[in-house]
Write an enzyme that holds these catalytic residues in place. Sequence first.
Site, mmCIF file in Angstrom:
data_model
loop_
_atom_site.group_PDB
_atom_site.id
_atom_site.type_symbol
_atom_site.label_atom_id
_atom_site.label_comp_id
_atom_site.label_asym_id
_atom_site.label_seq_id
_atom_site.Cartn_x
_atom_site.Cartn_y
_atom_site.Cartn_z
ATOM 1 N N LEU A 65 -2.487 13.249 5.165
ATOM 2 C CA LEU A 65 -3.766 13.340 5.852
ATOM 3 C C LEU A 65 -4.868 13.150 4.822
ATOM 4 O O LEU A 65 -4.701 13.505 3.647
ATOM 5 C CB LEU A 65 -3.948 14.713 6.514
ATOM 6 C CG LEU A 65 -3.040 15.067 7.696
ATOM 7 C CD1 LEU A 65 -3.294 16.516 8.120
ATOM 8 C CD2 LEU A 65 -3.260 14.127 8.864
ATOM 9 N N ASP A 66 -6.018 12.624 5.254
ATOM 10 C CA ASP A 66 -7.175 12.545 4.373
ATOM 11 C C ASP A 66 -7.516 13.942 3.861
ATOM 12 O O ASP A 66 -7.278 14.945 4.545
ATOM 13 C CB ASP A 66 -8.398 12.004 5.124
ATOM 14 C CG ASP A 66 -8.223 10.573 5.589
ATOM 15 O OD1 ASP A 66 -7.332 9.883 5.059
ATOM 16 O OD2 ASP A 66 -8.989 10.152 6.474
ATOM 17 N N ARG A 67 -8.130 14.003 2.698
ATOM 18 C CA ARG A 67 -8.535 15.292 2.125
ATOM 19 C C ARG A 67 -9.388 16.101 3.105
ATOM 20 O O ARG A 67 -9.201 17.312 3.254
ATOM 21 C CB ARG A 67 -9.334 15.065 0.835
ATOM 22 C CG ARG A 67 -9.844 16.352 0.184
ATOM 23 C CD ARG A 67 -10.722 16.067 -1.008
ATOM 24 N NE ARG A 67 -11.895 15.287 -0.606
ATOM 25 C CZ ARG A 67 -12.767 14.758 -1.464
ATOM 26 N NH1 ARG A 67 -12.575 14.903 -2.774
ATOM 27 N NH2 ARG A 67 -13.804 14.075 -1.024
ATOM 28 N N THR A 69 -9.554 15.899 6.385
ATOM 29 C CA THR A 69 -8.936 16.148 7.685
ATOM 30 C C THR A 69 -8.005 17.349 7.581
ATOM 31 O O THR A 69 -7.239 17.473 6.625
ATOM 32 C CB THR A 69 -8.135 14.919 8.148
ATOM 33 O OG1 THR A 69 -8.998 13.786 8.211
ATOM 34 C CG2 THR A 69 -7.520 15.145 9.518
#
Length: 220
Positions: A65-67, A69
């Site tokens: 996951l994106d940082r 998110t």
Amino acid sequence: MAEASESIEGPSLAGLLVRFWHPHFLVVDKPSGLLSQPGLGDAQSDSLITRVQAVRPELRLVHRLDRDTSGLLLLARDQASLKVLGGLFADRKVHKLYAADVHGHPEALSGSVRLPLARLSARPPRYGPHREGRTCLTLWRCAQRGTNRSRLWLAPRTGRSHQLRAHLAAIGYPVIGDPIYAAPAHGSCLDRLYLHALGLSFADPFSGQRIRVRSPLPWP
């Protein structure tokens, strides 16, 4: 197909809530602001995988996951399981559900975004529609409408970097709190990105049982 198995919560691991325990994998809740894996340099050395491997060195990230998110991340408990579970993602057999609070009100109640995405800049990494980009598909449905914002359920059918954030920004509904895709006038300097991975569903490749894991929204 065997009966579905819902979330089985257990003790935390390295300070992270474990939403599902399984002999071959587990699902943890990643907080917003924490990298899934370390980046370059000391400033980006802290990450979810480094924290959990300090306690359980055998654990491996199956996806990321994106940082910014938050939400559900699947971890394999050994190398053989990583290969099997990674194959599920490669074959698009894992159903993912996200929630996003966005600026504005979509005219329709549901829709899809099929814009191909490519990386447009490296620092910060930014993706956007490009005719030579990778094929991407995001399905969405409007769940709530507020005064100047809406809550959307998002079901990505591909797993590209920044796909949901870039797709929503491209159609005019950037995620609230997004430091990259939301203009400052939209309040992009809030305390967090309002994007959360709240559901994972897939057929357990080891038993055939349907696995469904849920994570509640971390904001009102």
